[in-house]
Write a protein that holds these residues in place. Structure first.
Motif, PDB file in Angstrom:
ATOM      1  N   VAL A  47      70.545  17.090  40.675  1.00 45.01           N
ATOM      2  CA  VAL A  47      71.893  17.674  40.639  1.00 45.01           C
ATOM      3  C   VAL A  47      72.679  17.134  39.450  1.00 45.01           C
ATOM      4  O   VAL A  47      73.362  17.889  38.740  1.00 45.01           O
ATOM      5  CB  VAL A  47      72.634  17.399  41.968  1.00 45.01           C
ATOM      6  CG1 VAL A  47      74.107  17.739  41.857  1.00 45.01           C
ATOM      7  CG2 VAL A  47      71.988  18.178  43.095  1.00 45.01           C
ATOM      8  N   ILE A  48      72.567  15.855  39.190  1.00 41.56           N
ATOM      9  CA  ILE A  48      73.262  15.264  38.043  1.00 41.56           C
ATOM     10  C   ILE A  48      72.744  15.870  36.739  1.00 41.56           C
ATOM     11  O   ILE A  48      73.531  16.185  35.837  1.00 41.56           O
ATOM     12  CB  ILE A  48      73.104  13.727  38.045  1.00 41.56           C
ATOM     13  CG1 ILE A  48      73.893  13.133  39.200  1.00 41.56           C
ATOM     14  CG2 ILE A  48      73.551  13.130  36.721  1.00 41.56           C
ATOM     15  CD1 ILE A  48      73.688  11.658  39.404  1.00 41.56           C
ATOM     16  N   CYS A  49      71.422  16.068  36.643  1.00 41.54           N
ATOM     17  CA  CYS A  49      70.845  16.685  35.440  1.00 41.54           C
ATOM     18  C   CYS A  49      71.359  18.105  35.247  1.00 41.54           C
ATOM     19  O   CYS A  49      71.617  18.531  34.116  1.00 41.54           O
ATOM     20  CB  CYS A  49      69.325  16.677  35.511  1.00 41.54           C
ATOM     21  SG  CYS A  49      68.601  15.052  35.282  1.00 41.54           S
ATOM     22  N   LEU A  50      71.498  18.853  36.330  1.00 37.32           N
ATOM     23  CA  LEU A  50      72.046  20.201  36.224  1.00 37.32           C
ATOM     24  C   LEU A  50      73.473  20.181  35.687  1.00 37.32           C
ATOM     25  O   LEU A  50      73.837  20.980  34.817  1.00 37.32           O
ATOM     26  CB  LEU A  50      72.011  20.908  37.573  1.00 37.32           C
ATOM     27  CG  LEU A  50      70.642  21.375  38.052  1.00 37.32           C
ATOM     28  CD1 LEU A  50      70.750  21.934  39.471  1.00 37.32           C
ATOM     29  CD2 LEU A  50      70.096  22.425  37.116  1.00 37.32           C
ATOM     30  N   PHE A  51      74.302  19.282  36.206  1.00 34.92           N
ATOM     31  CA  PHE A  51      75.678  19.183  35.731  1.00 34.92           C
ATOM     32  C   PHE A  51      75.737  18.781  34.260  1.00 34.92           C
ATOM     33  O   PHE A  51      76.527  19.315  33.485  1.00 34.92           O
ATOM     34  CB  PHE A  51      76.484  18.191  36.573  1.00 34.92           C
ATOM     35  CG  PHE A  51      76.852  18.706  37.931  1.00 34.92           C
ATOM     36  CD1 PHE A  51      77.244  20.009  38.127  1.00 34.92           C
ATOM     37  CD2 PHE A  51      76.805  17.869  39.028  1.00 34.92           C
ATOM     38  CE1 PHE A  51      77.597  20.484  39.375  1.00 34.92           C
ATOM     39  CE2 PHE A  51      77.153  18.329  40.293  1.00 34.92           C
ATOM     40  CZ  PHE A  51      77.542  19.641  40.465  1.00 34.92           C
ATOM     41  N   ILE A  52      74.902  17.833  33.860  1.00 32.40           N
ATOM     42  CA  ILE A  52      74.885  17.394  32.463  1.00 32.40           C
ATOM     43  C   ILE A  52      74.416  18.532  31.560  1.00 32.40           C
ATOM     44  O   ILE A  52      74.977  18.760  30.490  1.00 32.40           O
ATOM     45  CB  ILE A  52      73.997  16.142  32.306  1.00 32.40           C
ATOM     46  CG1 ILE A  52      74.670  14.942  32.970  1.00 32.40           C
ATOM     47  CG2 ILE A  52      73.723  15.852  30.835  1.00 32.40           C
ATOM     48  CD1 ILE A  52      73.799  13.705  33.037  1.00 32.40           C
ATOM     49  N   GLY A  53      73.389  19.264  31.987  1.00 33.03           N
ATOM     50  CA  GLY A  53      72.900  20.387  31.199  1.00 33.03           C
ATOM     51  C   GLY A  53      73.935  21.479  31.047  1.00 33.03           C
ATOM     52  O   GLY A  53      74.106  22.046  29.957  1.00 33.03           O
ATOM     53  N   MET A  57      75.599  22.692  27.501  1.00 34.71           N
ATOM     54  CA  MET A  57      75.607  24.081  27.039  1.00 34.71           C
ATOM     55  C   MET A  57      77.031  24.542  26.728  1.00 34.71           C
ATOM     56  O   MET A  57      77.276  25.224  25.736  1.00 34.71           O
ATOM     57  CB  MET A  57      74.966  24.991  28.083  1.00 34.71           C
ATOM     58  CG  MET A  57      73.469  24.823  28.177  1.00 34.71           C
ATOM     59  SD  MET A  57      72.655  25.731  29.499  1.00 34.71           S
ATOM     60  CE  MET A  57      73.408  27.305  29.471  1.00 34.71           C
ATOM     61  N   LYS A  58      77.983  24.136  27.572  1.00 36.48           N
ATOM     62  CA  LYS A  58      79.386  24.506  27.355  1.00 36.48           C
ATOM     63  C   LYS A  58      79.914  23.878  26.066  1.00 36.48           C
ATOM     64  O   LYS A  58      80.599  24.534  25.290  1.00 36.48           O
ATOM     65  CB  LYS A  58      80.214  24.055  28.549  1.00 36.48           C
ATOM     66  CG  LYS A  58      81.655  24.449  28.485  1.00 36.48           C
ATOM     67  CD  LYS A  58      82.402  24.002  29.732  1.00 36.48           C
ATOM     68  CE  LYS A  58      83.864  24.356  29.643  1.00 36.48           C
ATOM     69  NZ  LYS A  58      84.619  23.877  30.800  1.00 36.48           N
ATOM     70  N   ASP A  59      79.569  22.604  25.833  1.00 37.29           N
ATOM     71  CA  ASP A  59      80.013  21.936  24.610  1.00 37.29           C
ATOM     72  C   ASP A  59      79.414  22.581  23.366  1.00 37.29           C
ATOM     73  O   ASP A  59      80.100  22.729  22.349  1.00 37.29           O
ATOM     74  CB  ASP A  59      79.648  20.452  24.652  1.00 37.29           C
ATOM     75  CG  ASP A  59      80.478  19.666  25.644  1.00 37.29           C
ATOM     76  OD1 ASP A  59      81.543  20.178  26.060  1.00 37.29           O
ATOM     77  OD2 ASP A  59      80.057  18.545  26.000  1.00 37.29           O
ATOM     78  N   LYS A  60      78.136  22.955  23.420  1.00 36.31           N
ATOM     79  CA  LYS A  60      77.509  23.611  22.270  1.00 36.31           C
ATOM     80  C   LYS A  60      78.161  24.960  21.980  1.00 36.31           C
ATOM     81  O   LYS A  60      78.364  25.322  20.832  1.00 36.31           O
ATOM     82  CB  LYS A  60      76.013  23.796  22.512  1.00 36.31           C
ATOM     83  CG  LYS A  60      75.212  22.533  22.362  1.00 36.31           C
ATOM     84  CD  LYS A  60      73.728  22.782  22.552  1.00 36.31           C
ATOM     85  CE  LYS A  60      72.950  21.496  22.443  1.00 36.31           C
ATOM     86  NZ  LYS A  60      71.512  21.694  22.660  1.00 36.31           N
ATOM     87  N   LYS A  61      78.493  25.682  23.038  1.00 41.57           N
ATOM     88  CA  LYS A  61      79.146  26.983  22.877  1.00 41.57           C
ATOM     89  C   LYS A  61      80.514  26.812  22.228  1.00 41.57           C
ATOM     90  O   LYS A  61      80.879  27.557  21.310  1.00 41.57           O
ATOM     91  CB  LYS A  61      79.270  27.650  24.249  1.00 41.57           C
ATOM     92  CG  LYS A  61      79.685  29.075  24.223  1.00 41.57           C
ATOM     93  CD  LYS A  61      79.668  29.643  25.641  1.00 41.57           C
ATOM     94  CE  LYS A  61      79.918  31.117  25.660  1.00 41.57           C
ATOM     95  NZ  LYS A  61      79.906  31.664  27.022  1.00 41.57           N
ATOM     96  N   GLU A  62      81.283  25.819  22.682  1.00 36.47           N
ATOM     97  CA  GLU A  62      82.596  25.562  22.103  1.00 36.47           C
ATOM     98  C   GLU A  62      82.479  25.089  20.660  1.00 36.47           C
ATOM     99  O   GLU A  62      83.300  25.442  19.811  1.00 36.47           O
ATOM    100  CB  GLU A  62      83.351  24.539  22.939  1.00 36.47           C
ATOM    101  CG  GLU A  62      83.814  25.058  24.279  1.00 36.47           C
ATOM    102  CD  GLU A  62      84.511  24.000  25.109  1.00 36.47           C
ATOM    103  OE1 GLU A  62      84.756  22.887  24.594  1.00 36.47           O
ATOM    104  OE2 GLU A  62      84.816  24.285  26.276  1.00 36.47           O
ATOM    105  N   SER A  63      81.440  24.299  20.366  1.00 36.58           N
ATOM    106  CA  SER A  63      81.234  23.808  19.007  1.00 36.58           C
ATOM    107  C   SER A  63      80.923  24.957  18.066  1.00 36.58           C
ATOM    108  O   SER A  63      81.439  25.001  16.937  1.00 36.58           O
ATOM    109  CB  SER A  63      80.099  22.786  18.996  1.00 36.58           C
ATOM    110  OG  SER A  63      79.802  22.389  17.688  1.00 36.58           O
ATOM    111  N   LYS A  64      80.084  25.894  18.501  1.00 35.45           N
ATOM    112  CA  LYS A  64      79.780  27.058  17.672  1.00 35.45           C
ATOM    113  C   LYS A  64      81.036  27.899  17.439  1.00 35.45           C
ATOM    114  O   LYS A  64      81.273  28.380  16.339  1.00 35.45           O
ATOM    115  CB  LYS A  64      78.699  27.915  18.330  1.00 35.45           C
ATOM    116  CG  LYS A  64      77.319  27.344  18.207  1.00 35.45           C
ATOM    117  CD  LYS A  64      76.287  28.289  18.817  1.00 35.45           C
ATOM    118  CE  LYS A  64      74.899  27.708  18.718  1.00 35.45           C
ATOM    119  NZ  LYS A  64      73.880  28.593  19.307  1.00 35.45           N
ATOM    120  N   LYS A  65      81.850  28.029  18.484  1.00 33.92           N
ATOM    121  CA  LYS A  65      83.080  28.811  18.364  1.00 33.92           C
ATOM    122  C   LYS A  65      84.032  28.140  17.375  1.00 33.92           C
ATOM    123  O   LYS A  65      84.636  28.806  16.528  1.00 33.92           O
ATOM    124  CB  LYS A  65      83.754  28.945  19.732  1.00 33.92           C
ATOM    125  CG  LYS A  65      85.011  29.803  19.712  1.00 33.92           C
ATOM    126  CD  LYS A  65      85.732  29.742  21.043  1.00 33.92           C
ATOM    127  CE  LYS A  65      85.370  30.911  21.902  1.00 33.92           C
ATOM    128  NZ  LYS A  65      86.163  30.968  23.148  1.00 33.92           N
TER     129      LYS A  65
END
Length: 72
Positions: A47-53, A57-65
């Motif tokens: 569960v912790i790995c899912l939250f971190i993943g 993904m959210k951080d990478k999306k914001e970084s690309k934006k």
């Protein structure tokens, strides 16, 4: 310094408690605990790995934006 000393003391106690012929002889109880704890711990780590993943993904999306906005 105190944390190193306490760490050594706790490790020594753990070894002393798990000795098969020692006065405490908690070895079988420790093994039973680990057998019962392993599936629960594996699920918790999953569960912790899912939250971190998801956060990654959210951080990478914001970084690309952000980088796209800087280039424009």
């Amino acid at each position: 310094m105190i944390s190193i000393i306490l760490g050594i003391v706790f490790i020594a106690f753990t070894v002393f408690a798990c000795l098969p012929m020692g006065p405490l002889a908690w070895g079988p109880e420790v093994i039973a605990f680990l057998k019962g704890c392993a599936p629960v711990l594996a699920g918790f780590i999953g569960v912790i790995c899912l939250f971190i993943g998801a956060a990654d993904m959210k951080d990478k999306k914001e970084s690309k934006k952000d980088s796209a906005e800087e280039n424009a």
